[in-house]
Design a protein around this motif. Structure first.
Motif, PDB file in Angstrom:
ATOM      1  N   THR A  50       0.841  -1.192   0.000  1.00 19.90           N
ATOM      2  CA  THR A  50       0.000   0.000   0.000  1.00 19.90           C
ATOM      3  C   THR A  50       0.877   1.243   0.000  1.00 19.90           C
ATOM      4  O   THR A  50       1.988   1.235   0.516  1.00 19.90           O
ATOM      5  CB  THR A  50      -0.898  -0.003   1.263  1.00 19.90           C
ATOM      6  N   ILE A  51       0.337   2.316  -0.561  1.00 19.14           N
ATOM      7  CA  ILE A  51       1.000   3.618  -0.546  1.00 19.14           C
ATOM      8  C   ILE A  51       0.133   4.559   0.285  1.00 19.14           C
ATOM      9  O   ILE A  51      -1.071   4.683   0.037  1.00 19.14           O
ATOM     10  CB  ILE A  51       1.165   4.175  -1.979  1.00 19.14           C
ATOM     11  N   LEU A  52       0.738   5.224   1.273  1.00 21.02           N
ATOM     12  CA  LEU A  52       0.037   6.231   2.072  1.00 21.02           C
ATOM     13  C   LEU A  52       0.356   7.602   1.503  1.00 21.02           C
ATOM     14  O   LEU A  52       1.528   7.912   1.250  1.00 21.02           O
ATOM     15  CB  LEU A  52       0.487   6.179   3.530  1.00 21.02           C
ATOM     16  N   VAL A  53      -0.661   8.430   1.321  1.00 23.01           N
ATOM     17  CA  VAL A  53      -0.481   9.784   0.810  1.00 23.01           C
ATOM     18  C   VAL A  53      -1.028  10.766   1.829  1.00 23.01           C
ATOM     19  O   VAL A  53      -2.224  10.739   2.141  1.00 23.01           O
ATOM     20  CB  VAL A  53      -1.209   9.986  -0.542  1.00 23.01           C
ATOM     21  N   GLY A  54      -0.160  11.631   2.372  1.00 25.83           N
ATOM     22  CA  GLY A  54      -0.612  12.674   3.280  1.00 25.83           C
ATOM     23  C   GLY A  54      -1.293  13.766   2.482  1.00 25.83           C
ATOM     24  O   GLY A  54      -0.730  14.274   1.506  1.00 25.83           O
ATOM     25  N   TYR A  55      -2.517  14.125   2.868  1.00 29.20           N
ATOM     26  CA  TYR A  55      -3.274  15.095   2.079  1.00 29.20           C
ATOM     27  C   TYR A  55      -3.863  16.206   2.938  1.00 29.20           C
ATOM     28  O   TYR A  55      -4.533  15.959   3.944  1.00 29.20           O
ATOM     29  CB  TYR A  55      -4.421  14.413   1.331  1.00 29.20           C
ATOM     30  N   LEU A  56      -3.602  17.422   2.508  1.00 27.62           N
ATOM     31  CA  LEU A  56      -4.299  18.617   2.968  1.00 27.62           C
ATOM     32  C   LEU A  56      -4.800  19.315   1.714  1.00 27.62           C
ATOM     33  O   LEU A  56      -4.166  19.207   0.653  1.00 27.62           O
ATOM     34  CB  LEU A  56      -3.353  19.563   3.713  1.00 27.62           C
ATOM     35  N   PRO A  57      -5.915  20.036   1.788  1.00 26.89           N
ATOM     36  CA  PRO A  57      -6.417  20.729   0.597  1.00 26.89           C
ATOM     37  C   PRO A  57      -5.591  21.995   0.303  1.00 26.89           C
ATOM     38  O   PRO A  57      -6.048  23.125   0.458  1.00 26.89           O
ATOM     39  CB  PRO A  57      -7.869  21.041   0.958  1.00 26.89           C
TER      40      PRO A  57
END
Length: 131
Positions: A2-9
């Motif tokens: 799995t790949i984790l992607v940190g996301y903020l708008p």
């Protein structure tokens, strides 16, 4: 894996999603987009709503990537949130967006991104927003 992607708008968050989806398509791996609001915050301008979550999933679908959005709450240790997700999901890569900060800003505010970069037990891909 799995790949984790940190996301903020933010532009940096958008760049991280773009890179994470590219990596997911190339590796044929699942992507988990992580939008982690601070526990107890009455208002968090970085927390996404259902419509924004659906839009991210649509981008993943269009890229041919199996994805989900998670919003685990975190206290003052966002790094630990990512480490827990790595353990839970068996992730082999973390993707985060970076923004330029002054030395004073880094000193006063610390850097969660820096800690993820330096201490994560899996490789970290850091990206910046297009100019």
């Amino acid at each position: 894996m799995t790949i984790l992607v940190g996301y903020l708008p933010t532009p940096e968050g958008e760049a991280a999603v773009d890179a994470g989806l590219r990596e997911g398509a190339l590796r044929r791996e699942r992507v988990i987009i992580v939008n982690s609001p601070r526990r107890g915050a009455v208002v968090d301008e970085h927390k996404i709503d259902d419509a924004a979550s659906a839009a991210l999933l649509e981008r993943a679908r269009a890229a041919g990537v199996d994805a989900e959005v998670r919003q685990p709450l975190h206290d003052d240790d966002l790094f630990q949130t990512f480490e827990d997700l790595v353990e839970e999901t068996g992730a082999g890569l973390i993707v985060i967006g970076l923004r330029h900060r002054s030395l004073v800003g880094k000193f006063i505010l610390g850097s969660e991104a820096q800690r993820i970069l330096m201490e994560a037990r899996v490789p970290v891909l850091s990206v910046k927003a297009a100019r």
